[in-house]
Design a protein around this motif. Structure first.
Motif, short mmCIF file in Angstrom:
data_model
loop_
_atom_site.label_atom_id
_atom_site.label_comp_id
_atom_site.label_asym_id
_atom_site.label_seq_id
_atom_site.Cartn_x
_atom_site.Cartn_y
_atom_site.Cartn_z
N ILE A 37 0.83 -1.21 0.00
CA ILE A 37 0.00 0.00 0.00
C ILE A 37 0.86 1.26 0.00
CG2 ILE A 37 -1.63 1.34 1.40
CD1 ILE A 37 -2.84 -1.40 2.27
N GLU A 38 1.91 1.27 0.83
CA GLU A 38 2.78 2.46 0.89
C GLU A 38 3.44 2.74 -0.45
OE1 GLU A 38 5.37 1.47 4.06
OE2 GLU A 38 3.84 1.73 5.64
N ALA A 39 3.94 1.68 -1.10
CA ALA A 39 4.57 1.88 -2.40
C ALA A 39 3.54 2.31 -3.44
CB ALA A 39 5.27 0.59 -2.84
N ALA A 40 2.35 1.70 -3.39
CA ALA A 40 1.31 2.03 -4.38
C ALA A 40 0.83 3.47 -4.23
CB ALA A 40 0.15 1.06 -4.23
N ARG A 41 0.73 3.95 -2.99
CA ARG A 41 0.30 5.33 -2.78
C ARG A 41 1.34 6.32 -3.30
NH1 ARG A 41 -2.36 4.95 3.36
NH2 ARG A 41 -4.37 4.04 2.69
N ARG A 42 2.62 5.91 -3.30
CA ARG A 42 3.67 6.77 -3.85
C ARG A 42 3.72 6.68 -5.38
NH1 ARG A 42 6.93 3.96 -0.10
NH2 ARG A 42 8.05 2.99 -1.86
N GLY A 43 2.95 5.76 -5.95
CA GLY A 43 3.00 5.56 -7.39
C GLY A 43 4.18 4.71 -7.82
N ASP A 44 4.80 4.00 -6.87
CA ASP A 44 5.98 3.18 -7.14
C ASP A 44 5.53 1.76 -7.48
OD1 ASP A 44 8.34 1.79 -7.22
OD2 ASP A 44 9.11 2.56 -5.31
N ALA A 45 5.23 1.53 -8.77
CA ALA A 45 4.69 0.23 -9.19
C ALA A 45 5.71 -0.88 -9.04
CB ALA A 45 4.22 0.32 -10.64
N VAL A 46 6.98 -0.59 -9.31
CA VAL A 46 8.02 -1.62 -9.23
C VAL A 46 8.13 -2.18 -7.82
CG1 VAL A 46 10.50 -2.08 -9.45
CG2 VAL A 46 9.33 -0.67 -11.16
N THR A 47 8.20 -1.28 -6.84
CA THR A 47 8.31 -1.71 -5.44
C THR A 47 7.03 -2.40 -4.98
OG1 THR A 47 9.84 0.09 -4.97
CG2 THR A 47 8.77 -0.95 -3.09
N ALA A 48 5.88 -1.89 -5.39
CA ALA A 48 4.60 -2.48 -4.99
C ALA A 48 4.48 -3.91 -5.51
CB ALA A 48 3.44 -1.63 -5.49
N LEU A 49 4.86 -4.13 -6.77
CA LEU A 49 4.78 -5.47 -7.34
C LEU A 49 5.76 -6.41 -6.68
CD1 LEU A 49 4.35 -4.63 -11.13
CD2 LEU A 49 2.70 -5.82 -9.68
N ALA A 50 6.95 -5.91 -6.37
CA ALA A 50 7.94 -6.75 -5.69
C ALA A 50 7.43 -7.16 -4.31
CB ALA A 50 9.27 -6.01 -5.58
N ALA A 51 6.79 -6.22 -3.61
CA ALA A 51 6.27 -6.52 -2.27
C ALA A 51 5.06 -7.44 -2.32
CB ALA A 51 5.91 -5.21 -1.56
N LEU A 52 4.38 -7.46 -3.47
CA LEU A 52 3.17 -8.26 -3.61
C LEU A 52 3.44 -9.75 -3.41
CD1 LEU A 52 0.17 -7.81 -4.31
CD2 LEU A 52 0.76 -8.25 -6.70
N GLY A 53 4.63 -10.19 -3.80
CA GLY A 53 4.95 -11.60 -3.68
C GLY A 53 5.60 -11.97 -2.37
N ALA A 54 5.58 -11.04 -1.40
CA ALA A 54 6.26 -11.30 -0.13
C ALA A 54 5.47 -12.24 0.76
CB ALA A 54 6.51 -9.98 0.61
N HIS A 55 4.14 -12.24 0.65
CA HIS A 55 3.32 -13.03 1.58
C HIS A 55 2.03 -13.46 0.89
CE1 HIS A 55 0.70 -14.00 5.02
NE2 HIS A 55 1.81 -14.09 5.74
N ARG A 56 1.63 -14.71 1.09
CA ARG A 56 0.35 -15.16 0.54
C ARG A 56 -0.19 -16.29 1.43
NH1 ARG A 56 -0.96 -14.22 -4.58
NH2 ARG A 56 0.16 -12.30 -4.03
N VAL A 57 -1.48 -16.21 1.72
CA VAL A 57 -2.17 -17.28 2.45
C VAL A 57 -2.74 -18.26 1.43
CG1 VAL A 57 -4.13 -17.83 3.95
CG2 VAL A 57 -2.70 -15.83 4.44
#
Length: 613
Positions: A429-449
């Protein structure tokens, strides 16, 4: 037992006695009954026990089986559904097996829409496909003509300093044989080996071979292409070979074969119009169904190479068959290469085949990799115990608390999952709010249930609501609109126009002045799409284990259902734990873990017998 509601679509209300009893018990669906009834009517077959057998033959492929074994179906039949109350199926009016088989054998249905082999009752289509695959793959079984000196030099260069002899043997086998299988679990270097195989094949001739890279899903195809391109940048090859590797594009199997819209099983390429490629490489072959493998095997040119890549321990296709497991067959259990193939490999590789005993099982063109390079020893220990069916060893290892990167939640406390899910979501969320798509996508794969079920207390729906509640409480302004920055997205249908595929993940990103866009990664670049263009996406903090196949997450939190769940199996647990790259959180009771390990999926299939005898 299905409740006697006349409007329940699961009930075949006009079914005759035997079919009605099995339908009302939940063993046969209304569709099974309707098809069997129609077949019996067309053949003027009045024997209800024959119609019952036909219904089981129809039911089998729906549940992944290629045929119904009438001799054992009484012991193996189950009630469909994710959560059901126990029911004594032995109390149903089962026909006596010998009499049943005799009646089916004498029926006009057999030899027409049904085929009976011993006690195995097939629908004619699946019997033909199974026999066809065995014949077509057998025709690929010969050796290929190669420049052995050039191959020896290429192996020495591409595997210089590499201690994984099994990968070297896999590459040599794939060049020497026209049918090759590179099998192994996650992190064993399958796609790395594929890139080296292609490089070796390109070095064999002045005219580069026409190579097709394919996979069952668009997500898997994109991942294969990216892996080959990344490895191409590291290989010790000529500029020309590197350029050829980087020019390769992967596609879905359906697109490769030329799927015709509006037709489920008809393709442009078939036995009468073969694929033009010299080499066809298929990744994630465990997800390929019997029918799709039949279409592929008949479409590959007789003189071409077919290379199958995948993990036979993972969940198989949701459609009929367990093709990769049947093809690998005894090779995964320690088969050694027959003398001519062994000698050929030793000549070109300079390595004694016996030196890899315990590290690889080699058949003629089949190599099983089992040295894990990707995740930590703790996750590898869990995966190995599950794969081996060693429940006692697994429980002892989990109880020791000494498995690096593995946390076992035996009670119902969700706090460790909550902490991991919230922390990962906030980074996105923090990366996405900054408009940082690269960081947001990288963080997306950090955790999954990961869940076995879609619904119910252990299912995706319940965990999604729980996680969204946790994230909302911890994040100001969370969910102010449906397209909030940081919303994780899962694509649920292929969209070739947008280059999005079922299983792809993306994220909503702020685009300035109150606007948002969605970001997906495609071949190392960011693909920006307006939310208005997306028609088949859903939020994804949790997903089913089936949906996660082919993906990897920094932390995978695996939620096991009640031990009585019929979805709980060894393959499901193995697939789930091997999605974790760095950390595994296993939430489930000892009983649930033991139940999963004790239940290998046994799909009724005759392909292994046809291939191996």
């Amino acid at each position: 037992m299905i409740e006697a509601d006349v409007f329940d679509p699961r009930l075949a209300r006009r079914a005759p006695g035997l079919l009605r009893a099995f339908n009302e018990a939940g063993v046969l669906s209304a569709a099974d009954v309707h098809v069997a009834t129609r077949l019996a009517a067309l053949a003027e077959e009045a024997d209800e026990s024959v119609a019952l057998a036909a219904a089981f033959a129809v039911r089998g492929p729906r549940l992944g089986h290629v045929y119904a074994d009438l001799a054992t179906v009484r012991e193996t039949a189950t009630i469909e559904g994710e959560e059901v109350e126990p029911l004594d199926l032995g109390a149903l009016p089962w026909p006596e097996p010998d009499t049943w088989l005799a009646r089916v054998a004498a029926s006009p249905l057999t030899g027409g829409p049904l085929v009976l082999e011993a006690s195995a009752l097939y629908l004619d289509r699946y019997w033909r496909e199974e026999a066809q695959i065995a014949a077509d793959l057998g025709a690929f079984g010969g050796a290929a003509v190669v420049d052995q000196q050039r191959l020896r030099e290429g192996l020495a260069r591409l595997f210089r300093g590499d201690a994984d002899t099994a990968q070297l043997l896999a590459a040599a086998s794939a060049v020497l044989r026209r049918l090759a299988v590179v099998a192994g679990g996650p992190g064993t270097g399958k796609t790395t080996t594929v890139a080296r195989i292609v490089a070796l094949l390109m070095e064999q001739s002045m005219t580069p071979p026409l190579v097709a890279l394919a996979a069952p899903t668009g997500k898997a195809a994109d991942r294969l292409e990216r892996a080959v391109h990344e490895e191409a940048g590291r290989l010790d090859v000529s500029d020309a070979v590197r350029a050829q590797l980087l020019a390769l594009e992967a596609s879905t199997l359906h697109r490769l074969l030329g799927w015709r819209p509006g037709s489920h099983s008809r393709f442009r390429h078939h036995r009468g119009n073969r694929l033009p490629h010299d080499v066809v490489i298929v990744d994630e072959t465990s997800m390929v169904s019997l029918s799709l493998m039949a279409r592929l095997a008949e479409a590959v040119q007789p003189g071409a190479r077919l290379i199958l890549v995948g993990d036979p321990g993972q969940l198989a296709s949701i459609e009929a068959g367990a093709v990769l497991g049947d093809i690998v067959g005894p090779a995964a259990e320690g088969l050694r290469m027959r003398p001519p193939a062994r000698e050929a490999l030793e000549r070109v590789s300079g390595e004694p085949v016996d030196a890899v005993a315990g590290a690889a099982a080699v058949g003629d063109g089949i190599v099983v990799l089992d040295r894990v390079h990707r995740f930590g020893t703790g996750i590898a220990t869990v995966a190995g115990a599950v794969r081996a069916g060693d429940a006692d060893g697994l429980i002892d290892a989990l109880r020791s608390g000494a498995l690096e990167g593995v946390t076992w939640l035996e009670d119902s406390d969700p706090e460790p999952i909550r902490a991991g899910a919230v922390a990962a979501a906030r980074r996105v969320i923090e990366a996405a709010r900054r408009g940082d798509a690269v960081t947001a996508l990288a963080a997306l794969g950090a955790h999954r249930v990961l869940c076995a079920h879609r619904q119910g207390p252990y299912g995706v729906a319940a965990w999604m609501a729980r996680i969204e509640g946790w994230v909302s409480s911890a994040t100001d302004g969370f969910g102010d609109s449906p397209w909030y920055p940081g919303r994780p997205l899962l694509v649920t249908e292929n969209d070739y126009g947008l280059r999005l595929f079922n299983g792809d993940t993306g994220v909503v990103v702020a685009a300035g002045e109150g606007r948002v866009t969605t970001a997906f990664e495609r071949r190392g670049e960011i693909l920006d799409l307006s939310p208005a263009r997306l028609h088949a996406v859903e939020t994804v903090y949790a997903m089913t284990v089936h949906k996660s196949q082919g993906s990897q997450f920094g932390t995978a939190a695996v939620v096991l259902p009640d031990p009585s769940s019929r979805l709980l199996s060894r393959e499901l647990l193995y697939t789930a734990v091997t999605r974790a790259r760095e950390e595994l959180v296993l939430a489930g009771t000892e009983e649930a873990i033991r139940a999963a390990v004790a239940r290998p999926i046994a799909r009724a299939s005759g392909l292994r017998r046809r291939l191996w005898g």
